[in-house]
Design an enzyme around this catalytic site. Structure first.
Site, PDB file in Angstrom:
ATOM      1  N   ARG A  31       1.695  -5.199  -0.756  1.00 62.54           N
ATOM      2  CA  ARG A  31       3.109  -4.879  -0.888  1.00 62.54           C
ATOM      3  C   ARG A  31       3.980  -5.879  -0.138  1.00 62.54           C
ATOM      4  NH1 ARG A  31       0.068  -0.489  -1.565  1.00 62.54           N
ATOM      5  NH2 ARG A  31       0.815   1.279  -2.821  1.00 62.54           N
ATOM      6  N   GLY A  99      -6.862  -3.146  -8.248  1.00 61.36           N
ATOM      7  CA  GLY A  99      -6.140  -2.120  -8.982  1.00 61.36           C
ATOM      8  C   GLY A  99      -4.724  -1.952  -8.469  1.00 61.36           C
ATOM      9  N   ASP A 320     -10.159   6.655  -0.287  1.00 59.35           N
ATOM     10  CA  ASP A 320     -10.978   5.443  -0.161  1.00 59.35           C
ATOM     11  C   ASP A 320     -12.049   5.558   0.919  1.00 59.35           C
ATOM     12  OD1 ASP A 320      -9.844   3.983  -2.218  1.00 59.35           O
ATOM     13  OD2 ASP A 320      -8.278   3.148  -0.945  1.00 59.35           O
TER      14      ASP A 320
END
Length: 438
Positions: A31, A99, A320
């Site tokens: 990001r 992803g 995760d």
């Protein structure tokens, strides 16, 4: 030793001791480079994860006309072009295994004036993308997938986007982020609600870049037409990477390690709550904030773990970290029950099946079900593990080898470099019995 080697041999090492610095957070690194590219002005990123996934995202923005300097492996200087300054690429944009990169980029590229194509590696090319393309289509985007909803994504530019009120059917920070990023380019307000709160990295970082965005657990909204202001970002240590050492120190007798400046986003740290339910000894210290993200040092000492029922409410906050948790459950006394985790079946591999199969190969009884499993704690033996090219499966079984009565061979470990370059050497230095074989 390189993570590109074909397989690892994991076996008992020593108790883990000392202080460890974990590489930068992958989600924040993605990001940071993305938002810095879309900002007006120049941003400096410290602690950038020099992994294959994040390099793919940076390379894509370079293809889109953004100048990115690399003063050191963990630094990037990004000369932003503004939300309307991206240039048409000369060819497909390769997301590699990322992803996060593909789904967030879909939201940005859906609003551009030019066409683009997002491609990925063999693993990413099997992952579901309609969860992103469907809400973007509701906003007016035109994105084509393969017939089964998988990549590549063919994005048709020149579409006028409209803000939407979107109730996401899945608890996914990537879906939420794609819609919010498209919302920056849309007319009116875009709002997203979720069935369960997910990580709010996008919301926090957009705010750090000057975007007015309202968010609370499970809700976020912003108005279109805003611009991003350049800002400097210090990326915290990646909690998902730290998770493997948190679990290892918890289950290897005599261990006492401190992990420095680990990101503790409240939507990311479900593993800490789960391990504490199981009796883990984890202490937080030196709390601070880096780029809008809470960080702290974590001191982890060995403690005998006991099986537990993992609350479904924790699942989105540790999605995760389940491969690492499964190893903790295998080492615990009693049964650990996981439910509500069907999302694990559509990660880089079917992680429920991969962990259940791998643990069974080491002598652990696992009852698999569609959305979870019951792991019956026991003694870990020798075996050969197929990681299916999934970095988190590979690292989880490197931990399992530390309690094995023999050796654990972990195959296909090259993709560890996507999220944790240098994992094997850091693990060796901490006390792991781990060696690479061609």
């Amino acid at each position: 030793m390189s993570n590109s080697t074909q397989h690892w041999i994991a076996q008992r090492g020593t108790a883990l001791q000392g202080s460890l610095t974990i590489p930068g957070d992958k989600s924040v690194s993605h990001r940071a480079v993305m938002f810095a590219a879309l900002a007006d002005g120049t941003s400096k990123i410290d602690g950038f994860l020099e992994g294959e996934d994040t390099r793919s995202t940076a390379a894509i923005f370079a293809q889109l006309g953004v100048r990115i300097e690399t003063p050191s492996a963990s630094q990037r200087i990004v000369h932003g072009v503004g939300v309307d300054g991206l240039q048409p690429p000369q060819g497909p944009l390769d997301c590699g295994n990322a992803g996060t990169g593909m789904r967030l980029l879909a939201g940005v590229l859906a609003a551009q004036r030019f066409d683009s194509v997002l491609v990925g590696d063999a693993s990413l090319s099997k992952r579901p993308m309609r969860r992103v393309t469907d809400p973007l289509a509701q906003m007016g985007a035109r994105i084509e997938t393969e017939s089964d909803g998988t990549p590549p994504l063919r994005v048709h530019g020149g579409q006028a986007l409209q803000g939407i009120t979107f109730a996401s059917p899945v608890a996914s920070a990537q879906v939420k982020s794609a819609v919010l990023l498209a919302g920056l380019y849309a007319t009116g307000e875009t709002s997203v609600s979720e069935p369960h709160p997910t990580r709010d990295y996008t919301e926090r970082m957009l705010s750090a870049f000057g975007v007015e965005i309202a968010f609370s657990p499970g809700q976020a909204r912003l108005r279109g037409g805003q611009r991003l202001r350049a800002t400097d970002i210090a990326v915290p240590a990646d909690f998902s990477s730290a998770a493997f050492f948190i679990v290892a120190a918890s289950i290897i007798p005599g261990s006492d390690v401190t992990l420095r400046a680990v990101g503790l986003n409240p939507r990311r740290t479900g593993l800490l709550a789960a391990l504490r339910l199981m009796g883990a000894d984890i202490v937080e210290d030196n709390h601070a904030e880096h780029g809008g993200e809470p960080v702290a040092d974590l001191r982890v000492r060995y403690a005998p773990l006991r099986g537990a029922q993992i609350p479904e409410a924790l699942v989105p906050d540790m999605i995760d970290e389940f491969p690492a948790l499964f190893v903790a459950a295998a080492a615990a006394r009693g049964d650990t029950v996981v439910s509500g985790a069907a999302e694990l079946r559509v990660k880089e591999s079917d992680r429920l099946a991969a962990m259940a199969t791998g643990l069974r190969a080491l002598g652990i009884v696992v009852d698999e079900k569609p959305d979870g499993a019951t792991i019956h704690g026991g003694t870990l033996g020798s075996g050969v593990i197929e990681s299916h090219g999934d970095h988190r499966i590979a690292m989880a079984f490197a931990i399992a080898g530390q309690l094995s009565t023999g050796t654990v061979q972990v195959n296909d470990v090259a993709n560890v470099a996507t999220s944790f370059p240098g994992f094997d050497s850091l693990a060796q230095g901490a006390g792991f019995g781990l060696s690479a074989r061609p």
